[in-house]
Design a protein around this motif. Structure first.
Motif, PDB file in Angstrom:
ATOM      1  N   GLU A  10       0.833  -1.206   0.000  1.00 14.58           N
ATOM      2  CA  GLU A  10       0.000   0.000   0.000  1.00 14.58           C
ATOM      3  C   GLU A  10       0.865   1.253   0.000  1.00 14.58           C
ATOM      4  N   GLU A  11       1.912   1.238   0.803  1.00 17.32           N
ATOM      5  CA  GLU A  11       2.796   2.402   0.864  1.00 17.32           C
ATOM      6  C   GLU A  11       3.521   2.621  -0.459  1.00 17.32           C
ATOM      7  N   GLU A  12       3.915   1.542  -1.108  1.00 22.86           N
ATOM      8  CA  GLU A  12       4.590   1.664  -2.402  1.00 22.86           C
ATOM      9  C   GLU A  12       3.657   2.311  -3.437  1.00 22.86           C
ATOM     10  N   VAL A  13       2.400   1.906  -3.453  1.00 18.62           N
ATOM     11  CA  VAL A  13       1.427   2.505  -4.368  1.00 18.62           C
ATOM     12  C   VAL A  13       1.185   3.969  -4.000  1.00 18.62           C
ATOM     13  N   MET A  14       1.047   4.255  -2.703  1.00 19.76           N
ATOM     14  CA  MET A  14       0.826   5.646  -2.276  1.00 19.76           C
ATOM     15  C   MET A  14       2.010   6.525  -2.643  1.00 19.76           C
ATOM     16  N   GLN A  15       3.231   6.031  -2.499  1.00 21.04           N
ATOM     17  CA  GLN A  15       4.410   6.829  -2.862  1.00 21.04           C
ATOM     18  C   GLN A  15       4.321   7.253  -4.330  1.00 21.04           C
ATOM     19  N   LYS A  16       3.911   6.330  -5.197  1.00 19.84           N
ATOM     20  CA  LYS A  16       3.781   6.662  -6.621  1.00 19.84           C
ATOM     21  C   LYS A  16       2.633   7.640  -6.843  1.00 19.84           C
ATOM     22  N   ALA A  23      -3.737   9.722 -11.036  1.00 18.21           N
ATOM     23  CA  ALA A  23      -3.289   8.656 -11.931  1.00 18.21           C
ATOM     24  C   ALA A  23      -4.344   7.575 -12.080  1.00 18.21           C
ATOM     25  N   PHE A  24      -4.306   6.941 -13.240  1.00 21.13           N
ATOM     26  CA  PHE A  24      -5.063   5.727 -13.478  1.00 21.13           C
ATOM     27  C   PHE A  24      -4.189   4.564 -13.001  1.00 21.13           C
ATOM     28  N   VAL A  25      -4.788   3.402 -12.801  1.00 24.90           N
ATOM     29  CA  VAL A  25      -4.024   2.236 -12.342  1.00 24.90           C
ATOM     30  C   VAL A  25      -2.844   1.970 -13.258  1.00 24.90           C
ATOM     31  N   LYS A  26      -3.045   2.066 -14.575  1.00 28.72           N
ATOM     32  CA  LYS A  26      -1.957   1.797 -15.529  1.00 28.72           C
ATOM     33  C   LYS A  26      -0.785   2.768 -15.342  1.00 28.72           C
ATOM     34  N   ASP A  27      -1.091   4.009 -14.939  1.00 23.24           N
ATOM     35  CA  ASP A  27      -0.035   4.992 -14.703  1.00 23.24           C
ATOM     36  C   ASP A  27       0.806   4.605 -13.481  1.00 23.24           C
ATOM     37  N   GLU A  31       5.016   3.226 -13.119  1.00 20.74           N
ATOM     38  CA  GLU A  31       6.017   3.807 -12.220  1.00 20.74           C
ATOM     39  C   GLU A  31       6.622   2.804 -11.235  1.00 20.74           C
ATOM     40  N   LEU A  32       5.992   1.646 -11.080  1.00 20.55           N
ATOM     41  CA  LEU A  32       6.478   0.649 -10.124  1.00 20.55           C
ATOM     42  C   LEU A  32       7.675  -0.111 -10.690  1.00 20.55           C
ATOM     43  N   PRO A  33       8.558  -0.580  -9.818  1.00 22.82           N
ATOM     44  CA  PRO A  33       9.749  -1.304 -10.293  1.00 22.82           C
ATOM     45  C   PRO A  33       9.394  -2.696 -10.829  1.00 22.82           C
ATOM     46  N   GLU A  34      10.321  -3.239 -11.582  1.00 27.54           N
ATOM     47  CA  GLU A  34      10.186  -4.627 -12.077  1.00 27.54           C
ATOM     48  C   GLU A  34      10.389  -5.588 -10.916  1.00 27.54           C
ATOM     49  N   PRO A  35       9.774  -6.715 -10.893  1.00 34.89           N
ATOM     50  CA  PRO A  35       8.723  -7.150 -11.804  1.00 34.89           C
ATOM     51  C   PRO A  35       7.418  -6.402 -11.509  1.00 34.89           C
ATOM     52  N   LYS A  36       6.761  -5.942 -12.562  1.00 35.83           N
ATOM     53  CA  LYS A  36       5.525  -5.174 -12.425  1.00 35.83           C
ATOM     54  C   LYS A  36       4.416  -6.071 -11.863  1.00 35.83           C
ATOM     55  N   PRO A  37       3.669  -5.561 -10.886  1.00 34.98           N
ATOM     56  CA  PRO A  37       2.534  -6.344 -10.396  1.00 34.98           C
ATOM     57  C   PRO A  37       1.411  -6.366 -11.435  1.00 34.98           C
ATOM     58  N   ALA A  38       0.524  -7.325 -11.292  1.00 35.84           N
ATOM     59  CA  ALA A  38      -0.616  -7.432 -12.200  1.00 35.84           C
ATOM     60  C   ALA A  38      -1.558  -6.246 -12.003  1.00 35.84           C
ATOM     61  N   TYR A  39      -2.258  -5.893 -13.060  1.00 35.69           N
ATOM     62  CA  TYR A  39      -3.230  -4.793 -13.012  1.00 35.69           C
ATOM     63  C   TYR A  39      -4.221  -5.012 -11.871  1.00 35.69           C
ATOM     64  N   ASN A  40      -4.761  -6.238 -11.767  1.00 34.09           N
ATOM     65  CA  ASN A  40      -5.756  -6.533 -10.726  1.00 34.09           C
ATOM     66  C   ASN A  40      -5.180  -6.366  -9.322  1.00 34.09           C
ATOM     67  N   THR A  44      -6.732  -3.735  -6.733  1.00 26.59           N
ATOM     68  CA  THR A  44      -7.193  -4.164  -5.399  1.00 26.59           C
ATOM     69  C   THR A  44      -6.561  -3.309  -4.304  1.00 26.59           C
ATOM     70  N   ILE A  45      -5.276  -3.037  -4.422  1.00 24.80           N
ATOM     71  CA  ILE A  45      -4.583  -2.197  -3.434  1.00 24.80           C
ATOM     72  C   ILE A  45      -5.201  -0.799  -3.408  1.00 24.80           C
ATOM     73  N   ILE A  46      -5.497  -0.254  -4.570  1.00 25.31           N
ATOM     74  CA  ILE A  46      -6.125   1.074  -4.652  1.00 25.31           C
ATOM     75  C   ILE A  46      -7.483   1.062  -3.951  1.00 25.31           C
ATOM     76  N   ARG A  47      -8.283   0.014  -4.167  1.00 29.51           N
ATOM     77  CA  ARG A  47      -9.595  -0.064  -3.510  1.00 29.51           C
ATOM     78  C   ARG A  47      -9.437  -0.155  -1.993  1.00 29.51           C
ATOM     79  N   ILE A  48      -8.437  -0.879  -1.525  1.00 31.54           N
ATOM     80  CA  ILE A  48      -8.165  -0.958  -0.084  1.00 31.54           C
ATOM     81  C   ILE A  48      -7.785   0.428   0.436  1.00 31.54           C
ATOM     82  N   LEU A  49      -6.948   1.140  -0.322  1.00 28.84           N
ATOM     83  CA  LEU A  49      -6.549   2.497   0.077  1.00 28.84           C
ATOM     84  C   LEU A  49      -7.752   3.438   0.103  1.00 28.84           C
ATOM     85  N   GLU A  50      -8.694   3.249  -0.807  1.00 29.07           N
ATOM     86  CA  GLU A  50      -9.934   4.038  -0.781  1.00 29.07           C
ATOM     87  C   GLU A  50     -10.721   3.735   0.490  1.00 29.07           C
TER      88      GLU A  50
END
Length: 123
Positions: A10-16, A23-27, A31-40, A44-50
């Motif tokens: 969650e913190e990694e997503v919030m930092q971005k 941003a949209f999820v794809k954006d 910005e996330l490092p490799e290996p890129k997590p799946a879109y879903n 899901t992390i964004i919905r939890i943050l909401e």
């Protein structure tokens, strides 16, 4: 509002999101490092943050553009207080001593800290 601690993901997503501001999820994924997590996964992390009250969104048809509801400095203050409280007995002095003892602060940084402390004394 009561701030809750974020998981590492969650913190990694919030930092971005703090950096991107909106941003949209794809954006965020871009910005996330490799290996890129799946879109879903990121979605899901964004919905939890909401649900935690960290993120809001604006709808564009079926897409959502997300934005922070809690700014980086507010969370930084919360996380720092928790760190000092949990690991250093509520003492900034204990934290600084720890960093010095473990050579995590070099002399140049220590000089800068001393300048900041001197300026704070003058205020």
């Amino acid at each position: 509002m009561d701030i809750r601690e974020l998981t590492k993901a969650e913190e990694e997503v919030m930092q971005k999101l703090w950096t991107l501001e909106k941003a949209f999820v794809k954006d965020i994924i871009r910005e996330l490092p490799e290996p890129k997590p799946a879109y879903n996964t990121v979605s899901t992390i964004i919905r939890i943050l909401e649900n935690k009250g960290f993120v809001g969104h604006e709808s564009f048809g079926k897409s959502h553009q997300y934005y922070p509801l809690i700014d980086r400095d507010t969370y930084k203050s919360f996380a720092t207080k928790k760190l000092v409280s949990s690991y250093f007995d509520d003492s900034a002095q204990n934290m600084l001593s720890f960093f010095l003892d473990n050579k995590q602060i070099d002399t140049k940084e220590l000089d800068e800290i001393m300048k900041i402390l001197e300026q704070a004394k003058k205020k």
